[in-house]
Design a protein around this motif. Sequence first.
Motif, PDB file in Angstrom:
ATOM      1  N   MET A  30       0.129 -12.759  30.881  1.00 20.64           N
ATOM      2  CA  MET A  30       1.549 -12.411  30.991  1.00 20.64           C
ATOM      3  C   MET A  30       2.384 -13.632  31.337  1.00 20.64           C
ATOM      4  O   MET A  30       2.018 -14.417  32.217  1.00 20.64           O
ATOM      5  CB  MET A  30       1.744 -11.366  32.098  1.00 20.64           C
ATOM      6  N   ASP A  31       3.526 -13.720  30.681  1.00 19.23           N
ATOM      7  CA  ASP A  31       4.478 -14.738  31.095  1.00 19.23           C
ATOM      8  C   ASP A  31       5.032 -14.320  32.455  1.00 19.23           C
ATOM      9  O   ASP A  31       5.160 -13.133  32.743  1.00 19.23           O
ATOM     10  CB  ASP A  31       5.612 -14.843  30.078  1.00 19.23           C
ATOM     11  N   SER A  32       5.369 -15.293  33.257  1.00 23.23           N
ATOM     12  CA  SER A  32       5.925 -15.002  34.573  1.00 23.23           C
ATOM     13  C   SER A  32       7.108 -14.022  34.486  1.00 23.23           C
ATOM     14  O   SER A  32       7.279 -13.179  35.356  1.00 23.23           O
ATOM     15  CB  SER A  32       6.381 -16.302  35.224  1.00 23.23           C
ATOM     16  N   GLU A  33       7.901 -14.137  33.425  1.00 23.00           N
ATOM     17  CA  GLU A  33       9.077 -13.274  33.300  1.00 23.00           C
ATOM     18  C   GLU A  33       8.830 -12.022  32.456  1.00 23.00           C
ATOM     19  O   GLU A  33       9.780 -11.289  32.147  1.00 23.00           O
ATOM     20  CB  GLU A  33      10.266 -14.069  32.763  1.00 23.00           C
ATOM     21  N   ASP A  34       7.597 -11.740  32.078  1.00 25.44           N
ATOM     22  CA  ASP A  34       7.328 -10.477  31.375  1.00 25.44           C
ATOM     23  C   ASP A  34       7.515  -9.311  32.351  1.00 25.44           C
ATOM     24  O   ASP A  34       7.111  -9.397  33.512  1.00 25.44           O
ATOM     25  CB  ASP A  34       5.895 -10.460  30.835  1.00 25.44           C
ATOM     26  N   PRO A  35       8.107  -8.202  31.858  1.00 24.81           N
ATOM     27  CA  PRO A  35       8.341  -7.050  32.737  1.00 24.81           C
ATOM     28  C   PRO A  35       7.040  -6.480  33.306  1.00 24.81           C
ATOM     29  O   PRO A  35       6.026  -6.425  32.606  1.00 24.81           O
ATOM     30  CB  PRO A  35       8.996  -6.032  31.821  1.00 24.81           C
ATOM     31  N   LEU A  36       7.108  -6.061  34.556  1.00 29.01           N
ATOM     32  CA  LEU A  36       5.964  -5.417  35.202  1.00 29.01           C
ATOM     33  C   LEU A  36       6.212  -3.910  35.324  1.00 29.01           C
ATOM     34  O   LEU A  36       5.368  -3.102  35.005  1.00 29.01           O
ATOM     35  CB  LEU A  36       5.742  -6.036  36.588  1.00 29.01           C
ATOM     36  N   PHE A  37       7.403  -3.559  35.818  1.00 26.56           N
ATOM     37  CA  PHE A  37       7.690  -2.132  35.934  1.00 26.56           C
ATOM     38  C   PHE A  37       9.179  -1.840  35.936  1.00 26.56           C
ATOM     39  O   PHE A  37      10.006  -2.724  36.162  1.00 26.56           O
ATOM     40  CB  PHE A  37       7.034  -1.524  37.182  1.00 26.56           C
ATOM     41  N   ILE A  38       9.459  -0.568  35.666  1.00 25.44           N
ATOM     42  CA  ILE A  38      10.814  -0.030  35.803  1.00 25.44           C
ATOM     43  C   ILE A  38      10.716   1.022  36.890  1.00 25.44           C
ATOM     44  O   ILE A  38       9.789   1.831  36.893  1.00 25.44           O
ATOM     45  CB  ILE A  38      11.284   0.660  34.509  1.00 25.44           C
ATOM     46  N   LEU A  39      11.656   1.003  37.809  1.00 23.24           N
ATOM     47  CA  LEU A  39      11.683   2.060  38.822  1.00 23.24           C
ATOM     48  C   LEU A  39      13.116   2.577  38.913  1.00 23.24           C
ATOM     49  O   LEU A  39      14.041   1.790  39.110  1.00 23.24           O
ATOM     50  CB  LEU A  39      11.182   1.532  40.167  1.00 23.24           C
ATOM     51  N   TYR A  40      13.261   3.881  38.761  1.00 25.06           N
ATOM     52  CA  TYR A  40      14.598   4.465  38.749  1.00 25.06           C
ATOM     53  C   TYR A  40      15.099   4.690  40.162  1.00 25.06           C
ATOM     54  O   TYR A  40      14.350   5.099  41.048  1.00 25.06           O
ATOM     55  CB  TYR A  40      14.594   5.775  37.952  1.00 25.06           C
ATOM     56  N   THR A  41      16.375   4.410  40.355  1.00 31.45           N
ATOM     57  CA  THR A  41      16.989   4.643  41.658  1.00 31.45           C
ATOM     58  C   THR A  41      18.415   5.138  41.463  1.00 31.45           C
ATOM     59  O   THR A  41      19.030   4.886  40.429  1.00 31.45           O
ATOM     60  CB  THR A  41      16.939   3.370  42.533  1.00 31.45           C
ATOM     61  N   PRO A  79      20.503   8.083  37.325  1.00 33.49           N
ATOM     62  CA  PRO A  79      19.778   6.999  37.990  1.00 33.49           C
ATOM     63  C   PRO A  79      19.537   5.829  37.040  1.00 33.49           C
ATOM     64  O   PRO A  79      19.460   6.010  35.829  1.00 33.49           O
ATOM     65  CB  PRO A  79      18.461   7.640  38.404  1.00 33.49           C
ATOM     66  N   LYS A  80      19.454   4.649  37.612  1.00 35.34           N
ATOM     67  CA  LYS A  80      19.304   3.444  36.769  1.00 35.34           C
ATOM     68  C   LYS A  80      17.906   2.866  36.906  1.00 35.34           C
ATOM     69  O   LYS A  80      17.288   2.909  37.969  1.00 35.34           O
ATOM     70  CB  LYS A  80      20.371   2.430  37.152  1.00 35.34           C
ATOM     71  N   GLY A  81      17.440   2.294  35.826  1.00 35.65           N
ATOM     72  CA  GLY A  81      16.084   1.748  35.785  1.00 35.65           C
ATOM     73  C   GLY A  81      16.056   0.289  36.216  1.00 35.65           C
ATOM     74  O   GLY A  81      16.381  -0.615  35.459  1.00 35.65           O
ATOM     75  N   VAL A  82      15.641   0.071  37.449  1.00 38.01           N
ATOM     76  CA  VAL A  82      15.562  -1.288  37.982  1.00 38.01           C
ATOM     77  C   VAL A  82      14.316  -1.964  37.404  1.00 38.01           C
ATOM     78  O   VAL A  82      13.216  -1.432  37.509  1.00 38.01           O
ATOM     79  CB  VAL A  82      15.500  -1.245  39.525  1.00 38.01           C
ATOM     80  N   TRP A 106      16.164 -14.927  44.712  1.00 36.35           N
ATOM     81  CA  TRP A 106      14.849 -14.876  45.374  1.00 36.35           C
ATOM     82  C   TRP A 106      13.843 -14.339  44.347  1.00 36.35           C
ATOM     83  O   TRP A 106      14.217 -13.614  43.427  1.00 36.35           O
ATOM     84  CB  TRP A 106      14.925 -14.020  46.644  1.00 36.35           C
ATOM     85  N   PRO A 107      12.565 -14.704  44.483  1.00 33.14           N
ATOM     86  CA  PRO A 107      11.606 -14.425  43.401  1.00 33.14           C
ATOM     87  C   PRO A 107      11.469 -12.951  43.021  1.00 33.14           C
ATOM     88  O   PRO A 107      11.318 -12.639  41.836  1.00 33.14           O
ATOM     89  CB  PRO A 107      10.282 -14.968  43.967  1.00 33.14           C
ATOM     90  N   SER A 108      11.516 -12.039  43.993  1.00 38.13           N
ATOM     91  CA  SER A 108      11.262 -10.629  43.673  1.00 38.13           C
ATOM     92  C   SER A 108      12.533  -9.852  43.335  1.00 38.13           C
ATOM     93  O   SER A 108      12.520  -8.629  43.334  1.00 38.13           O
ATOM     94  CB  SER A 108      10.560  -9.957  44.852  1.00 38.13           C
ATOM     95  N   MET A 109      13.631 -10.560  43.069  1.00 36.94           N
ATOM     96  CA  MET A 109      14.863  -9.846  42.714  1.00 36.94           C
ATOM     97  C   MET A 109      14.705  -9.126  41.375  1.00 36.94           C
ATOM     98  O   MET A 109      13.949  -9.570  40.510  1.00 36.94           O
ATOM     99  CB  MET A 109      16.041 -10.816  42.639  1.00 36.94           C
ATOM    100  N   MET A 110      15.397  -8.002  41.198  1.00 40.17           N
ATOM    101  CA  MET A 110      15.352  -7.336  39.898  1.00 40.17           C
ATOM    102  C   MET A 110      15.955  -8.270  38.851  1.00 40.17           C
ATOM    103  O   MET A 110      16.813  -9.100  39.157  1.00 40.17           O
ATOM    104  CB  MET A 110      16.149  -6.033  39.942  1.00 40.17           C
ATOM    105  N   ARG A 111      15.504  -8.126  37.617  1.00 40.28           N
ATOM    106  CA  ARG A 111      16.010  -9.000  36.560  1.00 40.28           C
ATOM    107  C   ARG A 111      17.106  -8.347  35.741  1.00 40.28           C
ATOM    108  O   ARG A 111      17.961  -9.007  35.177  1.00 40.28           O
ATOM    109  CB  ARG A 111      14.878  -9.426  35.637  1.00 40.28           C
ATOM    110  N   THR A 112      17.052  -7.039  35.634  1.00 37.36           N
ATOM    111  CA  THR A 112      18.119  -6.341  34.914  1.00 37.36           C
ATOM    112  C   THR A 112      18.010  -4.841  35.206  1.00 37.36           C
ATOM    113  O   THR A 112      17.115  -4.399  35.921  1.00 37.36           O
ATOM    114  CB  THR A 112      18.045  -6.593  33.390  1.00 37.36           C
TER     115      THR A 112
END
Length: 631
Positions: A254-265, A272-275, A470-476
């Motif tokens: 995986m590329d470092s920036e490949d998506p890992l998960f979506i979590l709705y909030t 709800p939006k998919g973080v 910060w590294p663990s910030m959501m990307r979109t």
Amino acid sequence: MSEERLEHLLKQEIVVQPPEEFIENANVKDYEAEYRKFEKDPENFWSSIAKELFWYERWKKVLEWNYPHARWFVGAKTNITVNALDRHVKNGKRNKVAFFWEDELGNERVVTYGELYRLVNKLANALKKAGIKKGDRVVIYMPLVVEQIAAMLACARIGAIHSVVYAGFSAPALKHRIEDAEAKIIITADVTIRRGRAIPLKRIVDEAIMELSFIKQVVVLRRLEPKVDLIGEKEVDFYEFMNGCSDYCEPEVMDSEDPLFILYTSGSTGKPKGVLHTTGGYMVGTYYSMKTVFDLKDNDVYWCTADPGWITGHSYIVYGPLIAGATQVIAEGAPNYPDFGRWWRLIEKYGVNIFYTAPTAIRMFMKAGEEWPNKYDLSSLRLLGSVGEPINPEAWLWYYRVIGKERCPIIDTWWQTETGTVMITTIDSLPMKPGKAGKPVPGVVADVVDKEGNPVKADKGGFLVVKYPWPSMMRTIWKNPKRYEQYWNTIPNCYTAGDVAVKDEDGYIMILGRADDVINVSGHRIGTMEVESALVSHSAVAEAAVIGIPDPIKGEAIKAFVILKKGYSSSEELVDSLKQHVKAELGAIAVPSKIEFVGKLPKTRSGKIMRRVLKAKELGIDPGDLSTLED
Ligand code: WT7
């Protein structure tokens, strides 16, 4: 502590020092020094942490910051499951316990890193065989069982994006998430057991996907006997699904920036939006905070009482602890079933050292009485944590005295689904102030500012923001990049968290609550508009407005103001019917505790409901500027 002393402490500002012994052994002995290390060279700070982990290829650049879009560990390749599993299995931890699982009846399951590794690999191969490829979405709707965690990791193994939906959400809420994520496969279970009752999950999935033709397969963990029927070609048993699959699956690079998960909030809009979180930064962030914020050591037994259906479970049951190689306790079901001793019994039984829970649970146990925890030996505990909502000083002091026996520091951790990891707390060596979360974790630049982004004076209210990526910030936000940008465009040069806070002279931040139309019920975010939409979809309701009101146990409870359609009149039955309706639309956590029928709602001239006017009236406080009120 005597009652008088407690009261005295509550009136003045209390500062509680962590025990000397704790500081001496802490992973971070000097918070200020650690923070300065970050400030001096943020990229070097993060890269030296990242180097402790496995990468197929290292990064070309630590951070690429193209406001408001960040890329972390640019160009690096890894797989998060290699760090969470393979690394341990190959380094002498094959037979180390990863999870002690228990249900309400005390039935146990012990899973080692080696066993978890095989389960994840087999399931990963099964998903591959079913046609799941890198980037495909898989929805997981399961109880807190080992297979739920394995399902998340199996997705990560092959680069599929998991979206876990908490098993308390109803069919329409689940449907929305499946549709938005366009999931190909759903992994579920027949039931979850709570308060001795089997809650049918598969039936909820059936209802949710009735009209969704894009679902290729429903994988069902069948726990009860006789086993539930599987219907049609799409439905398959969890273990049969893995039949014939090898127990090694080559990890997807995986590329470092490949998506890992979506979590709705929930947010302030209706849906709800998919973080979206990605791989490398989230991996480094969860690992770092596990070791620093939670002070995790190799021999610790750690217990986070959340469910992987929430971000707390993602970061601090699944990824952080496993990457750090922890032994964990997990428990399906209610905290107080069969009795109020359940949690304390588990702490005694497994010798839990680090315990992480929510203020709402602490308040519930406070009410039940300290005789329950006092029956058990809690002397193994050395660190306590709190998350999800502000912890009131009374609950803090009770937690400190009754559970921690005045020996264990408490970390009140502020963070969000969007931030991925803990942002503000009192790390290890820092003195604690009950009711105040603390200071930014090293690596985090948090502040309290006004609308223009200027820091507010000490002890004045303002908006809680973060000023540096910060590294663990959501990307979109999944399929809604504009919504992502809003977080960074509301206050200049800041990520706006949506909370109001105050900072004291020592730099301690106290979180006061949400600044937007989000209600925090027992540490769970509920959007006012979501509840309002659910209410107006009831045949009797013309209009509805929803606010949060203080609740002694839940922190906040939901109150709804409802205008009925012509021909309907208020009654007890109608109140029940409305509550049932919201439960069916959204889930039990979104059900209003109070419903009041009204003839009119306060609105602006443009027709927007002024919830703050309702709230001010309800609480008997000043409603503020009323110039935009319609009449
Ligand atoms: C919101 C985020 C992060 C895990 C659980 C909630 C509130 C969270 C605290 C705390 C005061 C807190 C905030 C925040 N919150 N932790 N320690 N003190 N408030 O995640 O569902 O994304 O909710 O929870 O209002 O914005 P979430």
